[in-house]
Write a protein that holds these residues in place. Structure first.
Motif, PDB file in Angstrom:
ATOM      1  N   LYS A   1       7.888  17.419 -60.799  1.00 21.88           N
ATOM      2  CA  LYS A   1       8.428  18.753 -60.493  1.00 21.88           C
ATOM      3  C   LYS A   1       7.551  19.554 -59.517  1.00 21.88           C
ATOM      4  CE  LYS A   1      11.657  18.564 -64.218  1.00 21.88           C
ATOM      5  NZ  LYS A   1      11.585  18.035 -65.572  1.00 21.88           N
TER       6      LYS A   1
ATOM      7  N   ASN B   1      12.268  20.881 -73.100  1.00 22.63           N
ATOM      8  CA  ASN B   1      13.571  20.238 -72.986  1.00 22.63           C
ATOM      9  C   ASN B   1      14.404  20.402 -74.252  1.00 22.63           C
ATOM     10  OD1 ASN B   1      13.745  18.791 -70.244  1.00 22.63           O
ATOM     11  ND2 ASN B   1      11.689  18.279 -70.944  1.00 22.63           N
TER      12      ASN B   1
ATOM     13  N   GLY C   1       9.692  11.856 -62.567  1.00 21.66           N
ATOM     14  CA  GLY C   1       9.023  11.999 -63.849  1.00 21.66           C
ATOM     15  C   GLY C   1       9.294  10.802 -64.748  1.00 21.66           C
ATOM     16  N   THR C   2      10.498  10.277 -64.652  1.00 19.33           N
ATOM     17  CA  THR C   2      10.866   9.101 -65.426  1.00 19.33           C
ATOM     18  C   THR C   2       9.907   7.941 -65.136  1.00 19.33           C
ATOM     19  OG1 THR C   2      13.193   9.720 -65.479  1.00 19.33           O
ATOM     20  CG2 THR C   2      12.701   7.386 -65.760  1.00 19.33           C
TER      21      THR C   2
ATOM     22  N   ASP D   1       2.865  14.654 -71.434  1.00 24.36           N
ATOM     23  CA  ASP D   1       3.890  14.690 -70.404  1.00 24.36           C
ATOM     24  C   ASP D   1       3.957  16.124 -69.888  1.00 24.36           C
ATOM     25  OD1 ASP D   1       6.065  14.749 -68.795  1.00 24.36           O
ATOM     26  OD2 ASP D   1       7.457  13.829 -70.225  1.00 24.36           O
TER      27      ASP D   1
ATOM     28  N   TYR E   1      11.777  15.368 -74.110  1.00 24.58           N
ATOM     29  CA  TYR E   1      12.430  14.520 -73.119  1.00 24.58           C
ATOM     30  C   TYR E   1      11.375  14.014 -72.151  1.00 24.58           C
ATOM     31  CZ  TYR E   1      15.477  13.119 -69.226  1.00 24.58           C
ATOM     32  OH  TYR E   1      16.109  12.415 -68.226  1.00 24.58           O
ATOM     33  N   HIS E   2      11.407  12.717 -71.905  1.00 26.32           N
ATOM     34  CA  HIS E   2      10.417  12.137 -70.997  1.00 26.32           C
ATOM     35  C   HIS E   2      11.090  11.356 -69.882  1.00 26.32           C
ATOM     36  CE1 HIS E   2       7.467  13.363 -73.952  1.00 26.32           C
ATOM     37  NE2 HIS E   2       8.146  12.731 -74.878  1.00 26.32           N
ATOM     38  N   GLY E   3      12.268  11.801 -69.473  1.00 26.37           N
ATOM     39  CA  GLY E   3      13.021  11.053 -68.484  1.00 26.37           C
ATOM     40  C   GLY E   3      13.868   9.999 -69.168  1.00 26.37           C
TER      41      GLY E   3
ATOM     42  N   VAL F   1       5.120  16.888 -66.909  1.00 23.99           N
ATOM     43  CA  VAL F   1       6.028  16.887 -65.761  1.00 23.99           C
ATOM     44  C   VAL F   1       6.587  18.297 -65.545  1.00 23.99           C
ATOM     45  CG1 VAL F   1       8.260  16.028 -64.910  1.00 23.99           C
ATOM     46  CG2 VAL F   1       6.600  14.431 -65.891  1.00 23.99           C
ATOM     47  N   MET F   2       6.866  18.981 -66.663  1.00 27.73           N
ATOM     48  CA  MET F   2       7.379  20.343 -66.541  1.00 27.73           C
ATOM     49  C   MET F   2       6.261  21.379 -66.508  1.00 27.73           C
ATOM     50  SD  MET F   2      10.056  22.410 -68.961  1.00 27.73           S
ATOM     51  CE  MET F   2      11.454  21.326 -68.712  1.00 27.73           C
TER      52      MET F   2
HETATM   53  C1  LIG Z   1      11.999  16.568 -65.965  1.00 25.75           C
HETATM   54  C2  LIG Z   1      11.156  15.879 -66.928  1.00 25.75           C
HETATM   55  C3  LIG Z   1      10.987  14.489 -66.907  1.00 25.75           C
HETATM   56  C4  LIG Z   1      11.785  13.588 -66.020  1.00 25.75           C
HETATM   57  O1  LIG Z   1      11.539  13.792 -64.677  1.00 25.75           O
HETATM   58  P1  LIG Z   1      12.602  13.219 -63.596  1.00 25.75           P
HETATM   59  O2  LIG Z   1      11.940  13.496 -62.307  1.00 25.75           O
HETATM   60  O3  LIG Z   1      13.870  13.973 -63.835  1.00 25.75           O
HETATM   61  O4  LIG Z   1      12.749  11.769 -63.891  1.00 25.75           O
HETATM   62  C5  LIG Z   1      10.071  13.929 -67.769  1.00 25.75           C
HETATM   63  N1  LIG Z   1       9.384  14.672 -68.624  1.00 25.75           N
HETATM   64  C6  LIG Z   1       9.528  16.021 -68.690  1.00 25.75           C
HETATM   65  C7  LIG Z   1       8.710  16.799 -69.659  1.00 25.75           C
HETATM   66  C8  LIG Z   1      10.435  16.651 -67.865  1.00 25.75           C
HETATM   67  O5  LIG Z   1      10.606  17.971 -67.969  1.00 25.75           O
END
Ligand SMILES: *Cc1c(COP(=O)(O)O)cnc(C)c1O
Length: 451
Positions: free
Chosen positions: A289, A233, A139-140, A261, A166-168, A263-264
Motif C-alpha cells: 500500500k 480488515n 501484499g498477497t 502484516d 486479512y493477509h491477501g 501492509v495496511m
Molecule cells: C491489503 C492487504 C493485504 C493484501 O494486499 P494486496 O496488495 O491487495 O494483495 C494484505 N494484508 C493486509 C493487512 C492488507 O491490508
C-alpha cells in the motif's frame, strides 16, 4: 425491521435508491453494464462491486488531493485513498513528477536499477525489524513469501492466524473466520484444497489465552504467527494491552517466528509502522500500500540472517518479473519523502481524531450508537454498542445500517469504503474544507438513516 411489510417497503426503498443512483450516474451505469460483459462481475477486485452496500458501482475518472471524481462529473471527498496508498493525497505533484521522469527512462528493465536499493534503504532506516528487504508486487505476495521463508527457516509447517485478519488471497491464509475457540482451518474459498489449510491454525484476535493453548499443543510445529498489529480488515481493531507482547514472548518460547502484516499499517499509522509505536519487533514484516504510493509495490523484510535464506543467497525460492520496477520505486520514494516531513503524522493524527470525534457526536445527536477510533491516518466506524475487539464483534455490527449510511454519504459527496468491514483512510490532503464536508455530510446522513 420485523414483519413482511417493513421488509417489503425496505426493498422498495432500496429499489428507488437504485433507480435514483442509476439516473444520477448514467455514465457509471453504462460502463458497468459493459464491464459485466467482459470482466467477472464487472470488477477486478470483489469489494468494488458494491455488493455489501447495494446499488451499482461508481466509475472513477480521476482523483486529485482529497477528492475523487466520477465519470458523471460528481466529486467526492475520498476516505478510501485507493485502500491506503494515497496517504499524501491523489496525484501529488511531486509523486507524479517523479513517476513521469522514471517513465521516460523506460517502464521496466527486468534488471537491477538504483531506485531499488534507495527505497529499501528508506525502509531499513524506518522499520525497526528491517535489515534487508525483498520487493514484490502485492501484499498477497508479501505474506505468501514471508510464510514460505518462515517455514523454510524453522523447518516447520504450521502457522497461526487470527480470524478477521486479512493477509491477501494466499491459499493458506484464506481460512474461514472461526469462533473464539482455536480450530483447524477450513478453506474460505472454493478451490483451496483442505490439506493446504490444515496447517493453518486460528484464534480470535486479542485472545492471547487461545494462542497459548494452541502453542502448548502445537508450539514445536508452529513456523509463525501472522498478525495485523492493528486489524484493519474487520473495521478498526486495536490490539488489547499485552496482546502483541504476549505473541512475541510465545514465539520466543517456542522458537516460532512472529510476522507483522503491516501492509495496511506500515507508514500509515506512523513513520515505519505500528511496530515503531508498540515497540515490539517482529521477525518478519510485510509492507505494501503506502510504500508504493499507488503503484503495485509491496515488500517483506526482516533480520539479515533470516532474509539471506532467500534465493539467490539461500534455498528459499522467491522471484518476480516486475519486482522492484523503476516506476513503482519512484512512486514509493516520492511518497515516503513527503511522509518523512516534520509533523506529517502529527497532522494526520489530529485530523483523524477530529473526524472520529465528530462522527461519534453527530451519531449520538441522531440517536445512533457507533464506535469510532483513529490512529495515524487510519479511522474506524462501527455501528455497534460496544467496542470491536475481534471478528465476532465485527460480525455483530449493524451492516444494514452501515449500507444505508454508505449510500447517504455517497449521495452527499463522501466516498466511504463499500463495506462495513473496512477501515477508512485520512490523507495529508484532507484540508479543513474537506474535513468540514465529511462532518456535515455525516451529520445529515446519520439523521436521514435514523428516521
Ligand atoms: C491489503 C492487504 C493485504 C493484501 O494486499 P494486496 O496488495 O491487495 O494483495 C494484505 N494484508 C493486509 C493487512 C492488507 O491490508
Amino acid at each position: 425491521m420485523t414483519g413482511m411489510k417493513t421488509e417489503r417497503s425496505e426493498r422498495i426503498s432500496n429499489l428507488k435508491m437504485r433507480d435514483k443512483s442509476v439516473s444520477r450516474r448514467p455514465g457509471s451505469a453504462m460502463l458497468f453494464q459493459r464491464a459485466c460483459e467482459v470482466l467477472v462481475g464487472g470488477v477486478n477486485s470483489p469489494v468494488r462491486a458494491f455488493r455489501a452496500v447495494g446499488g451499482d458501482p461508481v466509475f472513477i475518472e480521476r482523483a486529485e488531493g482529497p477528492y475523487i471524481f466520477d465519470v458523471d462529473g460528481s466529486k467526492y471527498v475520498d476516505l478510501v485513498g485507493s485502500w491506503g496508498p494515497a496517504i499524501v493525497g491523489h496525484a501529488h505533484p511531486d509523486v507524479v513528477r517523479e513517476v513521469q521522469r522514471a517513465a521516460e527512462m523506460g517502464l521496466s528493465f527486468g534488471a537491477c536499477c538504483s531506485a531499488e536499493a534507495e527505497l529499501a534503504g528508506v525502509i531499513v532506516g524506518a522499520v525497526k525489524s528491517a535489515e534487508m528487504v525483498r520487493f514484490v508486487n502485492s501484499g498477497t505476495e508479501a505474506t505468501m513469501s514471508a510464510i514460505r521463508l518462515a517455514r523454510a527457516a524453522t523447518d516447520r509447517v504450521k502457522i497461526i492466524k487470527f480470524s478477521g485478519c486479512y493477509h491477501g488471497h494466499v491459499d493458506a491464509l484464506l481460512v474461514a473466520a472461526g469462533s473464539g475457540a482455536a480450530t483447524f482451518g477450513e478453506p474460505d474459498s472454493a478451490g483451496v484444497p483442505p490439506p493446504v489449510v490444515e496447517t493453518t491454525l486460528q484464534a480470535a484476535y486479542n485472545d492471547l489465552e487461545a494462542v497459548e493453548r494452541i502453542m502448548t499443543e502445537h508450539g514445536d510445529g508452529v513456523a509463525a504467527i501472522v498478525v495485523e498489529p492493528i486489524a484493519g480488515n474487520m473495521g478498526f481493531v486495536l490490539p488489547a494491552e499485552g496482546f502483541l507482547e504476549g505473541l512475541r514472548s510465545l514465539c520466543d518460547r517456542h522458537g516460532s517466528l512472529l510476522i507483522f502484516d503491516e501492509v495496511m499499517t506500515g507508514f500509515r499509522v506512523a513513520w515505519g509502522g505500528y511496530q515503531n509505536i508498540c515497540q515490539i519487533t517482529p521477525d518478519l514484516t510485510c509492507l505494501g500500500k503506502v510504500i508504493g504510493g499507488g503503484m503495485p509495490v509491496a515488500a517483506f523484510c526482516g533480520a539479515k540472517a533470516l532474509m539471506e535464506q532467500l534465493s539467490p543467497l539461500g534455498p528459499t525460492y522467491q522471484a518476480g518479473t516486475l519486482s522492484g520496477n523503476p516506476i513503482g520505486m519512484a512512486a514509493g520514494l516520492a511518497t515516503l519523502r513527503i511522509c518523512q516531513q516534520e509533523g506529517f503524522y502529527d497532522s494526520l493524527y489530529a485530523k483523524a481524531f477530529r473526524i472520529a470525534e465528530s462522527l461519534a457526536s453527530a451519531a449520538a445527536d441522531a440517536g445512533i450508537t457507533i464506535q469510532t477510533g483513529a490512529m495515524g491516518g487510519m479511522l474506524g466506524l462501527a455501528f455497534l454498542d460496544r467496542p470491536v475487539r475481534n471478528f465476532a464483534d465485527a460480525q455483530a455490527v449493524d451492516h444494514e445500517l452501515f449500507a444505508k449510511f454508505f449510500r447517504a454519504m455517497l449521495d452527499r459527496g463522501v466516498w466511504l469504503p463499500p463495506s462495513g468491514y473496512e477501515a477508512m483512510f485520512v490523507c495529508a490532503a484532507h484540508d479543513d474544507e474537506a474535513v468540514a464536508h465529511i462532518i456535515d455530510a455525516a451529520a445529515e446522513s446519520f439523521r436521514s438513516i435514523a428516521s
